[in-house]
Design a protein around this motif. Structure first.
Motif, PDB file in Angstrom:
ATOM      1  N   VAL A 169     -11.821 -23.530 -14.972  1.00 43.00           N
ATOM      2  CA  VAL A 169     -10.456 -23.382 -15.490  1.00 43.00           C
ATOM      3  C   VAL A 169     -10.181 -24.575 -16.384  1.00 43.00           C
ATOM      4  CG1 VAL A 169      -8.001 -23.351 -14.929  1.00 43.00           C
ATOM      5  CG2 VAL A 169      -9.612 -22.032 -13.536  1.00 43.00           C
ATOM      6  N   VAL A 170      -9.607 -24.319 -17.564  1.00 39.37           N
ATOM      7  CA  VAL A 170      -9.315 -25.379 -18.529  1.00 39.37           C
ATOM      8  C   VAL A 170      -7.832 -25.744 -18.453  1.00 39.37           C
ATOM      9  CG1 VAL A 170      -9.367 -26.065 -20.947  1.00 39.37           C
ATOM     10  CG2 VAL A 170     -11.139 -24.541 -20.045  1.00 39.37           C
ATOM     11  N   VAL A 189      -8.824 -31.240 -19.305  1.00 41.27           N
ATOM     12  CA  VAL A 189      -9.471 -31.296 -17.995  1.00 41.27           C
ATOM     13  C   VAL A 189     -10.137 -29.956 -17.721  1.00 41.27           C
ATOM     14  CG1 VAL A 189      -9.120 -31.589 -15.515  1.00 41.27           C
ATOM     15  CG2 VAL A 189      -7.759 -32.933 -17.125  1.00 41.27           C
ATOM     16  N   LEU A 190     -11.374 -29.985 -17.274  1.00 41.79           N
ATOM     17  CA  LEU A 190     -12.078 -28.801 -16.833  1.00 41.79           C
ATOM     18  C   LEU A 190     -12.275 -28.901 -15.332  1.00 41.79           C
ATOM     19  CD1 LEU A 190     -12.690 -28.701 -19.912  1.00 41.79           C
ATOM     20  CD2 LEU A 190     -14.928 -27.753 -19.330  1.00 41.79           C
ATOM     21  N   SER A 193      -6.829 -19.031 -17.922  1.00 46.60           N
ATOM     22  CA  SER A 193      -7.393 -18.130 -16.925  1.00 46.60           C
ATOM     23  C   SER A 193      -8.779 -18.655 -16.560  1.00 46.60           C
ATOM     24  CB  SER A 193      -7.479 -16.705 -17.493  1.00 46.60           C
ATOM     25  OG  SER A 193      -8.293 -16.684 -18.660  1.00 46.60           O
ATOM     26  N   VAL A 194      -9.546 -17.916 -15.783  1.00 46.77           N
ATOM     27  CA  VAL A 194     -10.853 -18.379 -15.317  1.00 46.77           C
ATOM     28  C   VAL A 194     -11.950 -17.997 -16.315  1.00 46.77           C
ATOM     29  CG1 VAL A 194     -12.574 -18.237 -13.472  1.00 46.77           C
ATOM     30  CG2 VAL A 194     -10.127 -18.184 -12.914  1.00 46.77           C
ATOM     31  N   ALA A 195     -12.770 -18.985 -16.667  1.00 48.67           N
ATOM     32  CA  ALA A 195     -13.950 -18.741 -17.515  1.00 48.67           C
ATOM     33  C   ALA A 195     -15.113 -18.390 -16.599  1.00 48.67           C
ATOM     34  CB  ALA A 195     -14.279 -19.974 -18.338  1.00 48.67           C
ATOM     35  N   LYS A 196     -15.613 -17.156 -16.690  1.00 48.50           N
ATOM     36  CA  LYS A 196     -16.668 -16.710 -15.789  1.00 48.50           C
ATOM     37  C   LYS A 196     -18.053 -16.758 -16.419  1.00 48.50           C
ATOM     38  CE  LYS A 196     -13.498 -13.740 -13.211  1.00 48.50           C
ATOM     39  NZ  LYS A 196     -13.198 -12.368 -12.727  1.00 48.50           N
ATOM     40  N   ARG A 203     -14.505 -21.293 -24.282  1.00 47.86           N
ATOM     41  CA  ARG A 203     -13.836 -21.442 -25.585  1.00 47.86           C
ATOM     42  C   ARG A 203     -12.526 -20.669 -25.606  1.00 47.86           C
ATOM     43  NH1 ARG A 203     -18.614 -21.717 -30.061  1.00 47.86           N
ATOM     44  NH2 ARG A 203     -19.880 -23.248 -28.953  1.00 47.86           N
ATOM     45  N   ARG A 204     -12.563 -19.460 -25.089  1.00 45.51           N
ATOM     46  CA  ARG A 204     -11.327 -18.679 -25.001  1.00 45.51           C
ATOM     47  C   ARG A 204     -10.329 -19.398 -24.095  1.00 45.51           C
ATOM     48  NH1 ARG A 204     -10.085 -15.877 -20.818  1.00 45.51           N
ATOM     49  NH2 ARG A 204     -12.260 -15.609 -20.158  1.00 45.51           N
TER      50      ARG A 204
END
Length: 379
Positions: free
Chosen positions: A161-162, A212-213, A246-249, A255-256
């Motif tokens: 999550v970004v 933050v990631l 949202s969650v990057a899967k 990037r999105r």
């Protein structure tokens, strides 16, 4: 280890303040690269060469010599078991000999500290380059991405999550005579310190903001983490609002998610709040930021055609506050410290001047976009 002259100079200068003696620092070639006696900079010290080439533990010079050496004591400096230079203190040997071991150990300790800071800085620079590659590179190789991520102990194939943090000084500290850049650096270090307990996180500067990631498959968990950070830094002269993606899967979903977090952060900024806004709360804001600015300017001119400049500013505040408070006139009145009837009067004034009624959904959308673009043209 290569010794930079400015690092060596800072060491000898600091030592002279304590010992009140001239100090020289010689490199592996026996050249004086730092000295509290400017006349000796850049000259060769034969005694230093002897120490390094012959493996001497010390060299005492009793009298000045023809080749430029002066009375004093010279000792090798070791790093990782290797002699990398020589430190010398000028003066009668009987007077300065007792300082020899002290300045030798102090120099080695200071060099170790400098080396550790430089290595840490190099790692941070490399981490930032990696994040720029992951987030922005036009051509990206997934295998290379995973290999580079492993160097930093990161995995690109797990959920992330970004969070995009919009940094700004607190109002009570805005006029304080402090250094904004220094505060920002301290703030970044504090955030990293708080996040250190997280199983896996990345925190890096982005312009004057912070990204933050968080390695998690839960937006709620990410939100709770950042709220905890905000609470722990509540006494700091810098505060922040922010956006949460949202969650990057998948590896390139990051990037999105970066754009989602940035859009949500912009929404928080325009609402003039210190909120943490999730991307799924920002549908209207997202649309607004996808519209070309020239179109937005036309919308402002058309919507507020019959309004004076000061009226437009007033109307924009009311419109954005209306959306921020979910249409609650009571909450708007509380925010502005006015009576509820005053809010109703201003909304009715807006309807008469523009022809759009903020209480009607269709009109409210037009007014919202006009207010957003009016604010954006001012920034």
């Amino acid at each position: 280890m290569s010794i930079f002259s400015f690092n060596a100079q800072s060491i000898v200068d600091e030592m002279k303040e304590s010992l009140h003696r001239d100090i020289n620092f010689m490199d592996e070639e026996g050249m004086i690269i730092a000295s509290t006696d400017p006349a000796r900079l850049g000259t060769h010290h034969p005694g230093a060469s002897r120490i390094l080439h012959e493996g001497l533990e010390e060299l005492v010079i009793e009298e000045s010599t023809e080749d430029g050496m002066r009375p004093g004591i010279n000792l090798p400096i070791h790093m990782e078991g290797k002699a990398i230079g020589v430190i010398g203190i000028t003066g009668k040997p009987s007077e300065v000999y007792a300082f020899g071991e002290v300045i030798q150990k102090m120099t080695e300790i200071m060099l170790q500290s400098i080396q550790a800071k430089e290595e840490q800085r190099m790692v941070e620079d490399a981490r930032l380059q990696f994040m720029e590659y992951w987030l922005f590179s036009k051509s990206i190789d997934i295998e290379e991405l995973q290999h580079r991520a492993a160097f930093f102990g990161l995995k690109t194939t797990v959920p992330w999550v970004v969070v995009f943090l919009d940094i700004h000084p607190r109002e009570e500290a805005a006029t304080a005579s402090n250094n904004p850049e220094l505060n920002y650096s301290r703030f970044l270090r504090c955030i990293r310190g708080v996040l250190k307990e997280e199983q896996c996180s990345v925190c890096f500067p982005y312009g004057s903001n912070v990204v933050v990631l968080l390695q998690t498959d839960s937006v709620r968990a990410a939100t709770d983490t950042i709220r905890a950070v905000k609470y722990q830094l509540s006494g700091f002269p810098i505060s922040f609002s922010g956006g949460i993606s949202s969650v990057a899967k998948q590896p390139l979903d990051i990037r999105r998610c970066f754009q989602e977090a940035r859009t949500a952060a912009l929404a928080a900024r325009e609402n003039r709040s210190e909120r943490l806004i999730r991307y799924d709360e920002t549908s209207l804001e997202f649309i607004a930021h996808c519209i070309d600015l020239s179109i937005g300017r036309n919308l402002v001119n058309i919507t507020f055609f019959n309004c004076r400049k000061e009226e437009i500013a007033e109307f924009a505040e009311i419109i954005l506050l209306y959306f921020q408070k979910g249409g609650s006139l009571d909450k708007m009145a509380e925010q502005l410290y006015v009576h509820r009837n005053t809010i109703q009067y201003r909304i009715e004034k807006l309807r008469k001047r523009t022809g759009y009624d903020l209480r009607l959904p269709r009109d409210a959308c037009v007014l919202y976009f006009a207010a957003v673009f009016y604010k954006r043209t001012l920034s």
